[in-house]
Design a protein around this motif. Structure first.
Motif, PDB file in Angstrom:
ATOM      1  N   ALA A  20       0.832  -1.208   0.000  1.00 50.69           N
ATOM      2  CA  ALA A  20       0.000   0.000   0.000  1.00 50.69           C
ATOM      3  C   ALA A  20       0.867   1.260   0.000  1.00 50.69           C
ATOM      4  O   ALA A  20       0.571   2.228  -0.721  1.00 50.69           O
ATOM      5  N   ILE A  21       1.943   1.263   0.761  1.00 49.97           N
ATOM      6  CA  ILE A  21       2.850   2.413   0.790  1.00 49.97           C
ATOM      7  C   ILE A  21       3.453   2.650  -0.591  1.00 49.97           C
ATOM      8  O   ILE A  21       3.494   3.784  -1.080  1.00 49.97           O
ATOM      9  N   PHE A  22       3.903   1.599  -1.257  1.00 49.46           N
ATOM     10  CA  PHE A  22       4.483   1.742  -2.585  1.00 49.46           C
ATOM     11  C   PHE A  22       3.456   2.218  -3.616  1.00 49.46           C
ATOM     12  O   PHE A  22       3.775   3.016  -4.490  1.00 49.46           O
ATOM     13  N   ILE A  23       2.228   1.760  -3.516  1.00 53.72           N
ATOM     14  CA  ILE A  23       1.180   2.196  -4.442  1.00 53.72           C
ATOM     15  C   ILE A  23       0.869   3.672  -4.243  1.00 53.72           C
ATOM     16  O   ILE A  23       0.741   4.430  -5.206  1.00 53.72           O
ATOM     17  N   ILE A  24       0.762   4.104  -2.997  1.00 56.38           N
ATOM     18  CA  ILE A  24       0.489   5.513  -2.703  1.00 56.38           C
ATOM     19  C   ILE A  24       1.635   6.383  -3.211  1.00 56.38           C
ATOM     20  O   ILE A  24       1.415   7.425  -3.834  1.00 56.38           O
ATOM     21  N   GLN A  28       1.461   9.404  -6.012  1.00 51.77           N
ATOM     22  CA  GLN A  28       1.881  10.769  -5.717  1.00 51.77           C
ATOM     23  C   GLN A  28       2.998  11.238  -6.644  1.00 51.77           C
ATOM     24  O   GLN A  28       3.119  12.425  -6.917  1.00 51.77           O
ATOM     25  N   GLN A  29       3.806  10.331  -7.149  1.00 51.37           N
ATOM     26  CA  GLN A  29       4.934  10.715  -7.984  1.00 51.37           C
ATOM     27  C   GLN A  29       4.649  10.644  -9.481  1.00 51.37           C
ATOM     28  O   GLN A  29       5.482  11.070 -10.278  1.00 51.37           O
ATOM     29  N   GLN A  30       3.467  10.203  -9.883  1.00 58.09           N
ATOM     30  CA  GLN A  30       3.214   9.957 -11.301  1.00 58.09           C
ATOM     31  C   GLN A  30       3.268  11.213 -12.171  1.00 58.09           C
ATOM     32  O   GLN A  30       3.656  11.136 -13.327  1.00 58.09           O
ATOM     33  N   ASP A  31       2.873  12.365 -11.655  1.00 54.01           N
ATOM     34  CA  ASP A  31       2.851  13.577 -12.469  1.00 54.01           C
ATOM     35  C   ASP A  31       3.996  14.536 -12.166  1.00 54.01           C
ATOM     36  O   ASP A  31       4.003  15.663 -12.664  1.00 54.01           O
ATOM     37  N   LEU A  32       4.950  14.115 -11.336  1.00 55.61           N
ATOM     38  CA  LEU A  32       6.068  14.996 -11.007  1.00 55.61           C
ATOM     39  C   LEU A  32       6.904  15.266 -12.252  1.00 55.61           C
ATOM     40  O   LEU A  32       7.105  14.395 -13.092  1.00 55.61           O
ATOM     41  N   THR A  33       7.373  16.487 -12.345  1.00 56.81           N
ATOM     42  CA  THR A  33       8.205  16.903 -13.467  1.00 56.81           C
ATOM     43  C   THR A  33       9.525  16.140 -13.449  1.00 56.81           C
ATOM     44  O   THR A  33      10.127  15.955 -12.394  1.00 56.81           O
ATOM     45  N   ILE A  34       9.953  15.704 -14.621  1.00 57.48           N
ATOM     46  CA  ILE A  34      11.259  15.059 -14.770  1.00 57.48           C
ATOM     47  C   ILE A  34      12.007  15.786 -15.878  1.00 57.48           C
ATOM     48  O   ILE A  34      11.432  16.594 -16.597  1.00 57.48           O
ATOM     49  N   GLY A  35      13.270  15.506 -16.026  1.00 53.09           N
ATOM     50  CA  GLY A  35      14.068  16.171 -17.057  1.00 53.09           C
ATOM     51  C   GLY A  35      14.611  17.490 -16.558  1.00 53.09           C
ATOM     52  O   GLY A  35      15.030  17.607 -15.404  1.00 53.09           O
ATOM     53  N   THR A 140      23.961  19.703 -11.398  1.00 49.59           N
ATOM     54  CA  THR A 140      24.658  20.925 -11.825  1.00 49.59           C
ATOM     55  C   THR A 140      24.347  21.314 -13.267  1.00 49.59           C
ATOM     56  O   THR A 140      24.644  22.429 -13.675  1.00 49.59           O
ATOM     57  N   LYS A 141      23.737  20.413 -14.030  1.00 53.21           N
ATOM     58  CA  LYS A 141      23.357  20.717 -15.413  1.00 53.21           C
ATOM     59  C   LYS A 141      21.910  21.179 -15.528  1.00 53.21           C
ATOM     60  O   LYS A 141      21.407  21.398 -16.625  1.00 53.21           O
ATOM     61  N   GLY A 142      21.210  21.273 -14.387  1.00 51.84           N
ATOM     62  CA  GLY A 142      19.832  21.740 -14.401  1.00 51.84           C
ATOM     63  C   GLY A 142      18.808  20.653 -14.624  1.00 51.84           C
ATOM     64  O   GLY A 142      17.642  20.942 -14.908  1.00 51.84           O
ATOM     65  N   GLN A 143      19.211  19.407 -14.496  1.00 55.54           N
ATOM     66  CA  GLN A 143      18.273  18.302 -14.664  1.00 55.54           C
ATOM     67  C   GLN A 143      17.837  17.771 -13.308  1.00 55.54           C
ATOM     68  O   GLN A 143      18.637  17.701 -12.377  1.00 55.54           O
ATOM     69  N   ILE A 144      16.567  17.393 -13.219  1.00 57.26           N
ATOM     70  CA  ILE A 144      16.056  16.780 -11.999  1.00 57.26           C
ATOM     71  C   ILE A 144      16.561  15.346 -11.984  1.00 57.26           C
ATOM     72  O   ILE A 144      16.186  14.542 -12.829  1.00 57.26           O
ATOM     73  N   GLN A 145      17.424  15.059 -11.025  1.00 57.74           N
ATOM     74  CA  GLN A 145      18.040  13.733 -10.978  1.00 57.74           C
ATOM     75  C   GLN A 145      17.242  12.768 -10.109  1.00 57.74           C
ATOM     76  O   GLN A 145      17.154  11.596 -10.414  1.00 57.74           O
ATOM     77  N   PHE A 146      16.671  13.291  -9.015  1.00 62.96           N
ATOM     78  CA  PHE A 146      15.877  12.460  -8.114  1.00 62.96           C
ATOM     79  C   PHE A 146      14.639  13.236  -7.691  1.00 62.96           C
ATOM     80  O   PHE A 146      14.668  14.465  -7.601  1.00 62.96           O
ATOM     81  N   THR A 147      13.561  12.510  -7.403  1.00 62.71           N
ATOM     82  CA  THR A 147      12.375  13.099  -6.787  1.00 62.71           C
ATOM     83  C   THR A 147      11.957  12.205  -5.625  1.00 62.71           C
ATOM     84  O   THR A 147      12.161  10.989  -5.676  1.00 62.71           O
ATOM     85  N   GLU A 148      11.405  12.804  -4.616  1.00 59.39           N
ATOM     86  CA  GLU A 148      10.897  12.060  -3.461  1.00 59.39           C
ATOM     87  C   GLU A 148       9.626  12.706  -2.973  1.00 59.39           C
ATOM     88  O   GLU A 148       9.537  13.932  -2.907  1.00 59.39           O
ATOM     89  N   VAL A 149       8.664  11.893  -2.622  1.00 59.51           N
ATOM     90  CA  VAL A 149       7.450  12.364  -1.959  1.00 59.51           C
ATOM     91  C   VAL A 149       7.402  11.653  -0.620  1.00 59.51           C
ATOM     92  O   VAL A 149       7.487  10.426  -0.556  1.00 59.51           O
ATOM     93  N   GLY A 150       7.308  12.418   0.449  1.00 60.27           N
ATOM     94  CA  GLY A 150       7.282  11.837   1.785  1.00 60.27           C
ATOM     95  C   GLY A 150       8.556  12.140   2.548  1.00 60.27           C
ATOM     96  O   GLY A 150       9.424  12.877   2.094  1.00 60.27           O
TER      97      GLY A 150
END
Length: 166
Positions: A20-24, A28-35, A140-150
């Motif tokens: 359940a934690i992994f599904i939530i 929550q992370q499905q629409d986060l900006t990447i790149g 340092t190149k302006g790319q989102i390398q990691f995202t975290e929710v929680g």
């Protein structure tokens, strides 16, 4: 001496909670900006102009939080510790006026010079943020390398920022 092993039902319940934690988290992370990090400029609570531009020699943390979020309040010390060594854009969403956020920040020993009030929600929409706390680790190149929710530990922040800064 006989070791008591957990019953199959207990193990299955534990596994269901983990699932359940992994599904939530995935939701929550499905629409986060990447790149590439979206470009924005905004004023902090102290009036300083901050932007999302990367630093040439260091990773940047863009952290979304709210005054009413208990996990954000629990994580506050981690963010304050990180902000001593890294550029942190600490963006308050759905948290009221600048004065409300300033009062909350002073009550919780938060630095005011890196807090941005996203009262309109425009920055959080730019990043696709659905839940708080949400963190974006920009290299340092302006790319989102990691995202975290929680919740993230101080060590977790430091390791991700170190890795993004390589």
């Amino acid at each position: 001496m006989q070791i008591k092993r957990p019953k199959r039902k207990t193990v299955m319940q534990f596994m269901m909670v983990i699932l359940a934690i992994f599904i939530i988290r995935a939701y929550q992370q499905q629409d986060l900006t990447i790149g590439m990090v979206p470009s924005f400029t905004s004023h902090t609570l102290t009036g300083e102009l901050m932007n999302s531009n990367p630093l040439p020699d260091q990773a940047v943390l863009i952290h979304f939080w709210a005054t009413w979020c208990p996990v954000c309040n629990l994580e506050n010390d981690n963010i304050q510790s990180i902000s001593k060594d890294y550029k942190v854009l600490n963006i308050a969403i759905q948290s009221g006026t600048d004065l409300d956020i300033q009062t909350h920040a002073e009550d919780n020993d938060m630095k005011l010079d890196n807090i941005i009030n996203d009262q309109s929600g425009s920055i959080s929409r730019l990043f696709g943020v659905k839940g708080t706390p949400s963190s974006f680790f920009v290299n340092t190149k302006g790319q989102i390398q990691f995202t975290e929710v929680g919740y993230v530990t101080t060590l977790g922040y430091r390791l991700r920022l170190w890795w993004a800064g390589l």
